[in-house]
Design a protein around this motif. Sequence first.
Motif, short mmCIF file in Angstrom:
data_model
loop_
_atom_site.label_atom_id
_atom_site.label_comp_id
_atom_site.label_asym_id
_atom_site.label_seq_id
_atom_site.Cartn_x
_atom_site.Cartn_y
_atom_site.Cartn_z
N THR A 1 -45.36 -9.36 -5.14
CA THR A 1 -45.85 -9.16 -3.78
C THR A 1 -46.45 -10.44 -3.21
N THR A 2 -47.24 -11.12 -4.02
CA THR A 2 -47.94 -12.32 -3.58
C THR A 2 -46.97 -13.43 -3.18
N TYR A 3 -46.06 -13.75 -4.08
CA TYR A 3 -45.21 -14.92 -3.84
C TYR A 3 -44.06 -14.64 -2.88
N GLN A 4 -43.63 -13.37 -2.78
CA GLN A 4 -42.61 -13.09 -1.76
C GLN A 4 -43.24 -13.25 -0.38
N MET A 5 -44.54 -12.92 -0.23
CA MET A 5 -45.21 -13.16 1.06
C MET A 5 -45.33 -14.66 1.32
N LEU A 6 -45.74 -15.41 0.31
CA LEU A 6 -45.94 -16.85 0.48
C LEU A 6 -44.63 -17.56 0.80
N PHE A 7 -43.57 -17.29 0.01
CA PHE A 7 -42.28 -17.92 0.26
C PHE A 7 -41.69 -17.47 1.60
N GLY A 8 -41.86 -16.18 1.92
CA GLY A 8 -41.38 -15.69 3.22
C GLY A 8 -42.08 -16.38 4.36
N GLY A 9 -43.40 -16.60 4.22
CA GLY A 9 -44.15 -17.31 5.25
C GLY A 9 -43.68 -18.74 5.42
N LEU A 10 -43.37 -19.41 4.29
CA LEU A 10 -42.88 -20.79 4.37
C LEU A 10 -41.50 -20.85 5.03
N ILE A 11 -40.65 -19.86 4.75
CA ILE A 11 -39.34 -19.79 5.40
C ILE A 11 -39.52 -19.62 6.90
N LEU A 12 -40.46 -18.75 7.29
CA LEU A 12 -40.73 -18.53 8.71
C LEU A 12 -41.28 -19.79 9.37
N LEU A 13 -42.12 -20.54 8.64
CA LEU A 13 -42.68 -21.77 9.20
C LEU A 13 -41.57 -22.76 9.53
N GLY A 14 -40.62 -22.94 8.61
CA GLY A 14 -39.49 -23.82 8.87
C GLY A 14 -38.63 -23.32 10.01
N PRO B 1 -44.13 -16.43 18.46
CA PRO B 1 -44.06 -15.31 17.51
C PRO B 1 -43.79 -15.70 16.05
N ILE B 2 -42.81 -16.56 15.83
CA ILE B 2 -42.45 -16.90 14.45
C ILE B 2 -43.54 -17.72 13.79
N LEU B 3 -44.16 -18.63 14.55
CA LEU B 3 -45.25 -19.43 13.99
C LEU B 3 -46.45 -18.55 13.64
N LEU B 4 -46.77 -17.59 14.50
CA LEU B 4 -47.90 -16.69 14.24
C LEU B 4 -47.69 -15.90 12.96
N VAL B 5 -46.50 -15.33 12.81
CA VAL B 5 -46.26 -14.51 11.62
C VAL B 5 -46.15 -15.38 10.36
N VAL C 1 -37.98 -9.22 7.94
CA VAL C 1 -38.65 -8.07 8.57
C VAL C 1 -39.65 -8.52 9.62
N MET C 2 -40.59 -9.37 9.22
CA MET C 2 -41.67 -9.73 10.13
C MET C 2 -41.23 -10.68 11.24
N GLY C 3 -40.28 -11.55 10.93
CA GLY C 3 -39.75 -12.42 11.98
C GLY C 3 -39.11 -11.61 13.09
N CYS C 4 -38.29 -10.63 12.71
CA CYS C 4 -37.62 -9.78 13.71
C CYS C 4 -38.64 -8.95 14.49
#
Length: 284
Positions: free
Chosen positions: A178-191, A33-37, A80-83
């Motif tokens: 909007t753009t960079y909060q998605m990108l940084f959030g995605g990188l946090i989720l990846l880690g 789940p976390i990798l997908l999001v 949000v999306m991780g949960c």
Amino acid sequence: MNKILFGALVVLTTSLMGSSFAIGKIGLVYASPILLVSFRFILAGILMATIVIILKQPHPTQVVNWVKIIIVGFFQTAGVMGCIFVSLQTITAGESSILTFMNPLLVIIFGTIFLKIRYTFLQWFGVLLGFIGVFITFGAQVDIKIGTLLGFLSAVSWAIGTLLIKVWGAPLNVWVLTTYQMLFGGLILLGSSFILEDPFFNVTPNSVFILLWLAIMASIVQFAVWFYLLRLGDPGKTSAFLFLAPLFGVLFGWILLGEKIEWFGYVGGLLIFIGIFLVNWESR
């Protein structure tokens, strides 16, 4: 804009919001789940970053503003999306969407406590009605699963992200934020994926389609249409249409996953929608 086109765009953006729950649950067959999001928002962030750079949208020049964007990304995207995606392992897509879209109700509570914002009696009545609706939706039982808690935490994280944007967002370009909060959030989720789970992603035509749908249709297109509608009309009135998103979440769960909703789910869901509507109706 005529009412028919406005209504069509409202249905488009809220249905895309709702679709991500059922399609995300299907995606869990092919990926953790976390990798997908994380892939979803890294891809969406890269595509959006390319667009805002080409369009020469003003980027922050101070480090402190980039730090604020990262913090917003932590709550608004990673939290949000991780949960949400982890919650889909133990509860239905419909239940997860209903819990997540309690966010407007929590914004009222947190705004009162932390920002000293004053709200009307009708808004507080909406909050009470919403929480009663959540209780009824789950059969008036105290059978709390880990997915239930995570679904609620997604709403908490979204409410925090909303208030941070309210406090910090004024000097920032809305598309850049909007753009960079998605990108940084995605990188946090990846880690986080390599810390909190055993990450895997099976590359198949289905998994690639699901990822592209989540990144492009349910993220970029959905955000673009939603921000367009917010700028077009009264943000308070437009935000009231958010109550359609969990309805579509339940609908897609029924169509794509065969999830059954008991009678108390309809009653509770209706109370939640009315509560959110009352909160947003007065917010203007």
